[in-house]
Design a protein around this motif. Structure first.
Motif, PDB file in Angstrom:
ATOM      1  N   ILE A 252       0.854  -1.188   0.000  1.00  0.00           N
ATOM      2  CA  ILE A 252       0.000   0.000   0.000  1.00  0.00           C
ATOM      3  C   ILE A 252       0.895   1.243   0.000  1.00  0.00           C
ATOM      4  O   ILE A 252       1.966   1.249   0.610  1.00  0.00           O
ATOM      5  CB  ILE A 252      -0.910   0.014   1.247  1.00  0.00           C
ATOM      6  N   ILE A 253       0.434   2.278  -0.674  1.00  0.00           N
ATOM      7  CA  ILE A 253       1.058   3.595  -0.568  1.00  0.00           C
ATOM      8  C   ILE A 253       0.015   4.560  -0.019  1.00  0.00           C
ATOM      9  O   ILE A 253      -1.103   4.648  -0.547  1.00  0.00           O
ATOM     10  CB  ILE A 253       1.549   4.116  -1.931  1.00  0.00           C
ATOM     11  N   THR A 254       0.366   5.268   1.050  1.00  0.00           N
ATOM     12  CA  THR A 254      -0.516   6.298   1.592  1.00  0.00           C
ATOM     13  C   THR A 254       0.340   7.419   2.158  1.00  0.00           C
ATOM     14  O   THR A 254       1.576   7.350   2.116  1.00  0.00           O
ATOM     15  CB  THR A 254      -1.468   5.717   2.659  1.00  0.00           C
ATOM     16  N   THR A 255      -0.292   8.435   2.691  1.00  0.00           N
ATOM     17  CA  THR A 255       0.470   9.567   3.224  1.00  0.00           C
ATOM     18  C   THR A 255       0.856   9.330   4.683  1.00  0.00           C
ATOM     19  O   THR A 255       0.198   8.579   5.409  1.00  0.00           O
ATOM     20  CB  THR A 255      -0.332  10.868   3.131  1.00  0.00           C
ATOM     21  N   GLU A 340       8.335  -9.940  -5.442  1.00  0.00           N
ATOM     22  CA  GLU A 340       6.907 -10.176  -5.214  1.00  0.00           C
ATOM     23  C   GLU A 340       6.743 -11.007  -3.948  1.00  0.00           C
ATOM     24  O   GLU A 340       7.407 -12.036  -3.773  1.00  0.00           O
ATOM     25  CB  GLU A 340       6.295 -10.899  -6.413  1.00  0.00           C
ATOM     26  N   ILE A 341       5.852 -10.596  -3.049  1.00  0.00           N
ATOM     27  CA  ILE A 341       5.716 -11.250  -1.752  1.00  0.00           C
ATOM     28  C   ILE A 341       5.005 -12.588  -1.867  1.00  0.00           C
ATOM     29  O   ILE A 341       5.442 -13.597  -1.321  1.00  0.00           O
ATOM     30  CB  ILE A 341       4.969 -10.327  -0.768  1.00  0.00           C
ATOM     31  N   PHE A 342       3.887 -12.637  -2.541  1.00  0.00           N
ATOM     32  CA  PHE A 342       3.095 -13.859  -2.733  1.00  0.00           C
ATOM     33  C   PHE A 342       2.827 -14.561  -1.402  1.00  0.00           C
ATOM     34  O   PHE A 342       3.087 -15.750  -1.230  1.00  0.00           O
ATOM     35  CB  PHE A 342       3.809 -14.805  -3.712  1.00  0.00           C
ATOM     36  N   GLY A 343       2.294 -13.796  -0.471  1.00  0.00           N
ATOM     37  CA  GLY A 343       1.981 -14.321   0.845  1.00  0.00           C
ATOM     38  C   GLY A 343       1.226 -13.273   1.644  1.00  0.00           C
ATOM     39  O   GLY A 343       0.872 -12.207   1.131  1.00  0.00           O
ATOM     40  N   PRO A 344       0.972 -13.524   2.940  1.00  0.00           N
ATOM     41  CA  PRO A 344       0.063 -12.690   3.734  1.00  0.00           C
ATOM     42  C   PRO A 344       0.693 -11.446   4.347  1.00  0.00           C
ATOM     43  O   PRO A 344       0.161 -10.896   5.312  1.00  0.00           O
ATOM     44  CB  PRO A 344      -0.416 -13.657   4.822  1.00  0.00           C
ATOM     45  N   LEU A 345       1.813 -10.980   3.837  1.00  0.00           N
ATOM     46  CA  LEU A 345       2.491  -9.800   4.357  1.00  0.00           C
ATOM     47  C   LEU A 345       2.105  -8.585   3.517  1.00  0.00           C
ATOM     48  O   LEU A 345       2.173  -8.628   2.288  1.00  0.00           O
ATOM     49  CB  LEU A 345       4.008  -9.982   4.321  1.00  0.00           C
ATOM     50  N   LEU A 346       1.721  -7.495   4.196  1.00  0.00           N
ATOM     51  CA  LEU A 346       1.289  -6.287   3.486  1.00  0.00           C
ATOM     52  C   LEU A 346       2.039  -5.071   4.028  1.00  0.00           C
ATOM     53  O   LEU A 346       1.641  -4.479   5.037  1.00  0.00           O
ATOM     54  CB  LEU A 346      -0.220  -6.087   3.632  1.00  0.00           C
ATOM     55  N   PRO A 347       3.125  -4.677   3.378  1.00  0.00           N
ATOM     56  CA  PRO A 347       3.836  -3.471   3.796  1.00  0.00           C
ATOM     57  C   PRO A 347       3.127  -2.204   3.319  1.00  0.00           C
ATOM     58  O   PRO A 347       2.482  -2.205   2.276  1.00  0.00           O
ATOM     59  CB  PRO A 347       5.198  -3.619   3.129  1.00  0.00           C
ATOM     60  N   ILE A 348       3.271  -1.144   4.112  1.00  0.00           N
ATOM     61  CA  ILE A 348       2.713   0.161   3.756  1.00  0.00           C
ATOM     62  C   ILE A 348       3.863   1.148   3.582  1.00  0.00           C
ATOM     63  O   ILE A 348       4.700   1.307   4.481  1.00  0.00           O
ATOM     64  CB  ILE A 348       1.737   0.676   4.836  1.00  0.00           C
ATOM     65  N   THR A 350       4.911   5.074   3.026  1.00  0.00           N
ATOM     66  CA  THR A 350       4.323   6.397   3.250  1.00  0.00           C
ATOM     67  C   THR A 350       5.046   7.459   2.431  1.00  0.00           C
ATOM     68  O   THR A 350       6.251   7.399   2.234  1.00  0.00           O
ATOM     69  CB  THR A 350       4.363   6.779   4.740  1.00  0.00           C
ATOM     70  N   VAL A 351       4.268   8.414   1.961  1.00  0.00           N
ATOM     71  CA  VAL A 351       4.782   9.551   1.196  1.00  0.00           C
ATOM     72  C   VAL A 351       4.203  10.831   1.793  1.00  0.00           C
ATOM     73  O   VAL A 351       3.219  10.794   2.537  1.00  0.00           O
ATOM     74  CB  VAL A 351       4.403   9.438  -0.301  1.00  0.00           C
ATOM     75  N   GLU A 352       4.819  11.962   1.468  1.00  0.00           N
ATOM     76  CA  GLU A 352       4.313  13.237   1.979  1.00  0.00           C
ATOM     77  C   GLU A 352       2.989  13.612   1.314  1.00  0.00           C
ATOM     78  O   GLU A 352       2.024  13.980   1.971  1.00  0.00           O
ATOM     79  CB  GLU A 352       5.355  14.338   1.741  1.00  0.00           C
ATOM     80  N   LYS A 353       2.943  13.510  -0.012  1.00  0.00           N
ATOM     81  CA  LYS A 353       1.748  13.837  -0.781  1.00  0.00           C
ATOM     82  C   LYS A 353       1.344  12.620  -1.598  1.00  0.00           C
ATOM     83  O   LYS A 353       2.190  11.933  -2.183  1.00  0.00           O
ATOM     84  CB  LYS A 353       2.007  15.029  -1.699  1.00  0.00           C
ATOM     85  N   ILE A 354       0.060  12.361  -1.676  1.00  0.00           N
ATOM     86  CA  ILE A 354      -0.421  11.155  -2.355  1.00  0.00           C
ATOM     87  C   ILE A 354      -0.043  11.154  -3.829  1.00  0.00           C
ATOM     88  O   ILE A 354       0.137  10.078  -4.427  1.00  0.00           O
ATOM     89  CB  ILE A 354      -1.958  11.009  -2.169  1.00  0.00           C
TER      90      ILE A 354
END
Length: 481
Positions: A252-255, A340-348, A350-354
């Motif tokens: 995921i990418i978010t702020t 590619e992770i291909f498993g149950p791990l979900l890194p996030i 973060t960025v300053e602006k979306i």
């Protein structure tokens, strides 16, 4: 096995050359038999998927069985229209004439399928190959042995065994099959093996379709219905084979300003989905085998990664289960963030602006799927215009593959070619150009000896001049007989 593979290939080619697979009646009969097989053997299919992946029965039905049956029915409905020649305009230079594009079967095709959706990813390309009128060899994945064995048992009972075969086995059998000449190879899996398949195909100039994967990104804007977005992300990640899916969200990418709220929402939804102890949930698939379990656990054993876990991380080696795990701002030089992770791990991330998320995605390889959650129309337009991916979805994940009117496939490192619906038919067809002329309409200007007058007429014809066409049809300049 090499001799057996050669004999198999030659036998199928002999069957194909009889014309047996070309009539619409034969194609429809095989597809109807596949529908019947899916209906009659649904329990056996579900049991095999559970044996291979501990896949919940509901997930097996929704993600594999129903989609496979739907693909068969869609092909049956469209088959006669798909087989019709497509009339196209004729050029002025060939007047009078008719031009058509005639779809014809490629011949004898090899389909090598994957283990994560072992029923659907085997049967759907077979549906396309049959609909297009080919003879087929299916090589199911040995990593899903129960489903592979089921195919070997069931397909001969339901379809024409002289034209449709199943070959079980591992690397040796696959290598022997790849040594043969095929008219197309369709492979679903990872890029490493994809390169091996391409190299083998190149020796025979065999065309390939490669359905690969990649790191599928999810951009989550703060201008969003967060509860709905998180439910959709969670079911697309952990409800799709516990992350073992080529189109599952990889990161995921978010702020920075929104990440805490996003993580808190993920925690609430995951407890609702899988309980306080997700390792005991019957709704969560296991990792397919010990090798893949060890591969995924090593990703979070890295000290630089383990310190970034904000949710989950529990493992059960006996059950081969890993809990849904969320991480924030993992160093980009770790294997978790590279491959590619291909498993149950979900890194996030973060960025300053979306808006920075688009550049972040484009700095990597092109993903099989890219996702965006936002109510911001400008961000949506920029995402669609500027992110290159095999497919994309706004405000949901994974569901684009359920629309048979959309092509499914990758771009760049995530794959070559596409299928689903009529695109499956096209994948296994050659579009043959056919031009038909009578003996009238002779244009003497096309024949030697060439003169200035003839050149003027020919230039006019090439430029679409109606006057030049009339002169050509009238035989100017006059031909001496």
């Amino acid at each position: 096995m090499a001799v057996e593979a050669a004999t198999l290939s030659q036998g199928l080619r002999a069957s194909f050359r009889t014309g047996r697979t070309r009539p619409a009646e034969w194609r429809a009969a095989q597809l109807k038999s596949l529908v019947r097989m899916i209906e009659e053997k649904e329990d056996d299919i579900s049991n095999a998927l559970n044996a291979d992946l501990a896949k919940p029965r509901m997930e097996s039905y929704l993600h594999e069985i129903s989609l496979a049956k739907g693909a068969c029915i869609f092909a049956l409905k469209g088959l006669k229209n798909w087989m019709k020649p497509d009339k196209v305009p004729a050029a002025i230079t060939t007047f009078p004439s008719t031009a058509t594009i005639v779809p014809e079967p490629l011949g004898v095709v090899l389909i090598i399928s994957a283990w994560n959706y072992p029923f659907l990813l085997s049967i759907e390309p077979v549906i396309g190959a049959i609909a297009a009128g080919n003879a087929v060899v299916l090589k199911p994945s040995e990593i899903a042995p129960a489903t592979s064995s089921l195919f070997a048992k069931l397909l001969p009972e339901y379809v024409d065994g002289s034209c449709i075969k199943v070959v079980e086995g591992g690397i040796n059998e696959t290598t022997s099959l790849l040594e043969q000449k095929w008219d197309k190879i369709f492979y679903t899996g990872n890029g490493y093996v994809g390169r091996i398949v391409m190299a083998a195909a190149a020796k025979h100039l065999t065309p390939v379709a490669l359905e690969l994967g990649g790191k599928c990104p999810v951009i989550v804007d703060s201008n969003v219905d967060l509860h709905v977005a998180v439910k959709r992300i969670a079911v697309g990640k952990w409800g799709c084979n516990n992350g073992q899916a080529c189109i599952a969200p990889d990161y995921i990418i978010t702020t920075k300003a929104f990440v805490t709220e996003l993580v808190d929402s993920l925690k609430r939804v995951l407890v609702r989905f899988y309980g306080e102890d997700p390792l005991q949930s019957e709704d969560l698939s296991r990792i397919v085998n010990a090798n893949h379990f060890n591969r995924v656990t090593k990703l979070i054993e890295d000290k630089k990664v383990a310190d970034k876990i904000v949710l989950g991380g529990q493992i059960d080696e006996k059950q081969l289960k890993i809990a849904p795990t969320v991480l924030v701002d993992v160093p980009l030089d770790t294997q978790l963030m590279i491959g590619e992770i291909f498993g149950p791990l979900l890194p996030i991330v973060t960025v300053e602006k979306i808006e920075e998320s688009i550049d972040y995605i484009n700095a990597g390889t092109k993903p099989l799927a890219a996702y965006l959650f936002t109510k911001n129309k400008k961000l949506q337009e920029d995402f669609i215009a500027n992110v290159s991916a095999g497919g994309m979805l706004v405000n949901d994940v994974a569901l684009h593959l359920t629309n048979p009117h959309l092509p499914f496939g990758g771009v760049g490192d995530s794959g070559i070619g596409s299928y689903h619906g009529k695109f499956s038919f096209d994948c296994f067809s050659h579009k043959k150009a056919v031009l038909v002329r009578g003996f009238g309409g002779e244009a003497n200007a096309r024949y030697p000896p060439y003169t200035v007058e003839k050149q003027k007429i020919l230039r006019g014809l090439i430029n679409g001049s109606f006057f030049a066409l009339i002169l050509a049809l009238l035989g100017f300049p006059r031909e001496k007989r």
